[in-house]
Scaffold this motif. Sequence first.
Motif, mmCIF file in Angstrom:
data_model
loop_
_atom_site.group_PDB
_atom_site.id
_atom_site.type_symbol
_atom_site.label_atom_id
_atom_site.label_comp_id
_atom_site.label_asym_id
_atom_site.label_seq_id
_atom_site.Cartn_x
_atom_site.Cartn_y
_atom_site.Cartn_z
ATOM 1 N N ASP A 236 0.820 -1.205 0.000
ATOM 2 C CA ASP A 236 0.000 0.000 0.000
ATOM 3 C C ASP A 236 0.860 1.264 0.000
ATOM 4 O O ASP A 236 1.838 1.359 0.742
ATOM 5 C CB ASP A 236 -0.913 0.021 1.232
ATOM 6 C CG ASP A 236 -2.025 -1.018 1.150
ATOM 7 O OD1 ASP A 236 -2.375 -1.415 0.020
ATOM 8 O OD2 ASP A 236 -2.530 -1.435 2.206
ATOM 9 N N TRP A 237 0.476 2.232 -0.849
ATOM 10 C CA TRP A 237 1.130 3.533 -0.923
ATOM 11 C C TRP A 237 0.066 4.616 -0.926
ATOM 12 O O TRP A 237 -1.065 4.397 -1.391
ATOM 13 C CB TRP A 237 1.939 3.657 -2.220
ATOM 14 C CG TRP A 237 3.180 2.837 -2.295
ATOM 15 C CD1 TRP A 237 3.270 1.495 -2.509
ATOM 16 C CD2 TRP A 237 4.525 3.317 -2.184
ATOM 17 N NE1 TRP A 237 4.582 1.096 -2.544
ATOM 18 C CE2 TRP A 237 5.377 2.201 -2.347
ATOM 19 C CE3 TRP A 237 5.090 4.590 -1.980
ATOM 20 C CZ2 TRP A 237 6.767 2.319 -2.303
ATOM 21 C CZ3 TRP A 237 6.474 4.697 -1.930
ATOM 22 C CH2 TRP A 237 7.295 3.577 -2.086
ATOM 23 N N ASN A 238 0.416 5.794 -0.458
ATOM 24 C CA ASN A 238 -0.367 6.990 -0.701
ATOM 25 C C ASN A 238 0.112 7.602 -2.014
ATOM 26 O O ASN A 238 1.323 7.654 -2.261
ATOM 27 C CB ASN A 238 -0.211 8.003 0.430
ATOM 28 C CG ASN A 238 -0.886 7.530 1.708
ATOM 29 O OD1 ASN A 238 -1.653 6.567 1.691
ATOM 30 N ND2 ASN A 238 -0.583 8.185 2.816
ATOM 31 N N ASP A 255 0.075 13.840 3.963
ATOM 32 C CA ASP A 255 -0.473 13.211 2.764
ATOM 33 C C ASP A 255 -1.788 12.482 3.039
ATOM 34 O O ASP A 255 -2.209 11.614 2.273
ATOM 35 C CB ASP A 255 0.535 12.240 2.145
ATOM 36 C CG ASP A 255 0.928 11.114 3.098
ATOM 37 O OD1 ASP A 255 0.262 10.949 4.138
ATOM 38 O OD2 ASP A 255 1.893 10.385 2.793
ATOM 39 N N SER A 256 -2.456 12.865 4.136
ATOM 40 C CA SER A 256 -3.680 12.161 4.531
ATOM 41 C C SER A 256 -4.811 12.318 3.515
ATOM 42 O O SER A 256 -5.739 11.495 3.472
ATOM 43 C CB SER A 256 -4.137 12.642 5.905
ATOM 44 O OG SER A 256 -4.420 14.037 5.895
ATOM 45 N N TRP A 258 -4.292 12.347 0.250
ATOM 46 C CA TRP A 258 -3.927 11.641 -0.976
ATOM 47 C C TRP A 258 -4.735 10.342 -1.079
ATOM 48 O O TRP A 258 -5.298 9.854 -0.084
ATOM 49 C CB TRP A 258 -2.438 11.314 -0.982
ATOM 50 C CG TRP A 258 -1.536 12.489 -1.256
ATOM 51 C CD1 TRP A 258 -1.837 13.805 -1.142
ATOM 52 C CD2 TRP A 258 -0.176 12.421 -1.671
ATOM 53 N NE1 TRP A 258 -0.757 14.582 -1.461
ATOM 54 C CE2 TRP A 258 0.287 13.766 -1.789
ATOM 55 C CE3 TRP A 258 0.712 11.396 -1.951
ATOM 56 C CZ2 TRP A 258 1.591 14.068 -2.183
ATOM 57 C CZ3 TRP A 258 2.000 11.683 -2.339
ATOM 58 C CH2 TRP A 258 2.445 13.009 -2.460
ATOM 59 N N ASN A 259 -4.780 9.759 -2.263
ATOM 60 C CA ASN A 259 -5.394 8.448 -2.452
ATOM 61 C C ASN A 259 -4.497 7.360 -1.876
ATOM 62 O O ASN A 259 -3.301 7.561 -1.690
ATOM 63 C CB ASN A 259 -5.617 8.177 -3.943
ATOM 64 C CG ASN A 259 -6.524 9.205 -4.583
ATOM 65 O OD1 ASN A 259 -7.641 9.416 -4.139
ATOM 66 N ND2 ASN A 259 -6.030 9.862 -5.632
ATOM 67 N N ARG A 260 -5.101 6.204 -1.599
ATOM 68 C CA ARG A 260 -4.321 5.061 -1.112
ATOM 69 C C ARG A 260 -4.655 3.853 -1.975
ATOM 70 O O ARG A 260 -5.821 3.537 -2.218
ATOM 71 C CB ARG A 260 -4.611 4.768 0.356
ATOM 72 C CG ARG A 260 -3.652 3.741 0.981
ATOM 73 C CD ARG A 260 -3.660 3.824 2.497
ATOM 74 N NE ARG A 260 -2.741 2.892 3.119
ATOM 75 C CZ ARG A 260 -1.436 3.102 3.286
ATOM 76 N NH1 ARG A 260 -0.906 4.239 2.848
ATOM 77 N NH2 ARG A 260 -0.670 2.213 3.868
ATOM 78 N N GLN A 262 -2.707 0.011 -4.029
ATOM 79 C CA GLN A 262 -1.637 -0.984 -4.046
ATOM 80 C C GLN A 262 -0.711 -0.777 -5.247
ATOM 81 O O GLN A 262 -1.147 -0.544 -6.363
ATOM 82 C CB GLN A 262 -2.230 -2.393 -4.101
ATOM 83 C CG GLN A 262 -3.002 -2.788 -2.841
ATOM 84 C CD GLN A 262 -3.583 -4.179 -2.938
ATOM 85 O OE1 GLN A 262 -3.730 -4.739 -4.030
ATOM 86 N NE2 GLN A 262 -3.914 -4.763 -1.790
ATOM 87 N N ARG A 288 5.314 6.593 1.217
ATOM 88 C CA ARG A 288 5.061 5.430 2.062
ATOM 89 C C ARG A 288 5.904 5.536 3.331
ATOM 90 O O ARG A 288 7.126 5.756 3.267
ATOM 91 C CB ARG A 288 5.414 4.143 1.306
ATOM 92 C CG ARG A 288 5.121 2.854 2.057
ATOM 93 C CD ARG A 288 5.400 1.677 1.134
ATOM 94 N NE ARG A 288 5.447 0.417 1.830
ATOM 95 C CZ ARG A 288 5.916 -0.714 1.314
ATOM 96 N NH1 ARG A 288 6.391 -0.701 0.064
ATOM 97 N NH2 ARG A 288 5.920 -1.829 1.998
#
Length: 374
Positions: A236-238, A255-256, A258-260, A262, A288
């Motif tokens: 998982d990455w933002n 970065d809360s 941002w999208n999250r 894989q 990340r």
Amino acid sequence: RWYAWCDRLGLMVWQDMPSGDRSIGPNDPVVARNAASSLQFEVEFHSIIDGLQNHPSVVAWVPFNEGWGQYETARIARFVRQKDPTRWLDAVSGWVDRPVGQMLDIHAYPGPAIPPLDAKRAAVLGEFGGLGLPVEGHTWQEKKNWGYRSYDTTDALTSAYEQLITNLRPMIGDGLNAAIYTQVSDVEIEVNGLLTYDRAVLKMDADRVREINQKLFLPAPNFYPVLEDAEDSPRDWNFTIDVPADDWMKPEFDDSKWNRAQAGFGTPGTPGSVVRTVWDSKQIWLRRAFGWAGPPLGVLHLRIHHDEDCQVYLNGVLIADLKGYITGYVLVPLRPEHMDLLNTTLNVIAATCTQTGGGQYLDLGLIQIEELPQ
């Protein structure tokens, strides 16, 4: 004289037969050479073997290269083996394989790569590299010279070579038996030689190259993952595809929003990619957070697949600026001071990749490589 010096220096020569006639691709039928053409080829090859057979530096014969003039491959292979059964036969160097000879030989630029393992033939990387550096005043022509990858300085060229050899080493454990770097000197418009066209300038740092090459003879190293990439399992990455603030790579950046999703990020069909999240815009930014228990156990490397230009930051510091594209995951050696960026509380790795044409992809991780004593 050239072969005599190879004999004295202990250089191992794979002797190609000069190519003739038209080229074929991997799935094409062989060339239908006329009788005069095939006779001339075989007479000249016969003469080459006779003329060079007493040079111990010659260790292999290579009838065909990359499909040029390739015909009756099995018969030519038998002809060469009957003529000289004491040397290796690389029946086909490049991409038009026929299941004959003693080697399964592929070419990969810049590579490296390993062919499928064959129970009866050695796995060979017959050509890789092609790292270019034109040196003004020492080229065959003034402009429009090229390499498969181009660099501006000796240091950058040598660092790129180090990356290639770093990625070649694990392939030895996977079954790769031989690899040949392209090439000794520039050849007309191709400026990917170790030496310039006139042999006047050595384009890489000789001491560094020697040190890099000597690692090929060391035992296989230990690998310690610091941050797993997503080649085998999703991670998982933002991420965002909207241009972020200038401090987007800093650990304290929020970065809360941002999208999250894989990794890897890219478009299906990009060579060597494992796409789990489609990214088809011009640019992407990733972040990340991860922990690290320490202690340092080896040299820190970036393990990455990027298509195309990519910059990577560790705790706000640029650790890699990579140009162009690659077709699989590679190891990029980082500088010793980059290991000091890691801490045992919380770390942030950030990366951005820019699409310039064709496929696109980004995934990365960090790994330590520990050399073992001989």
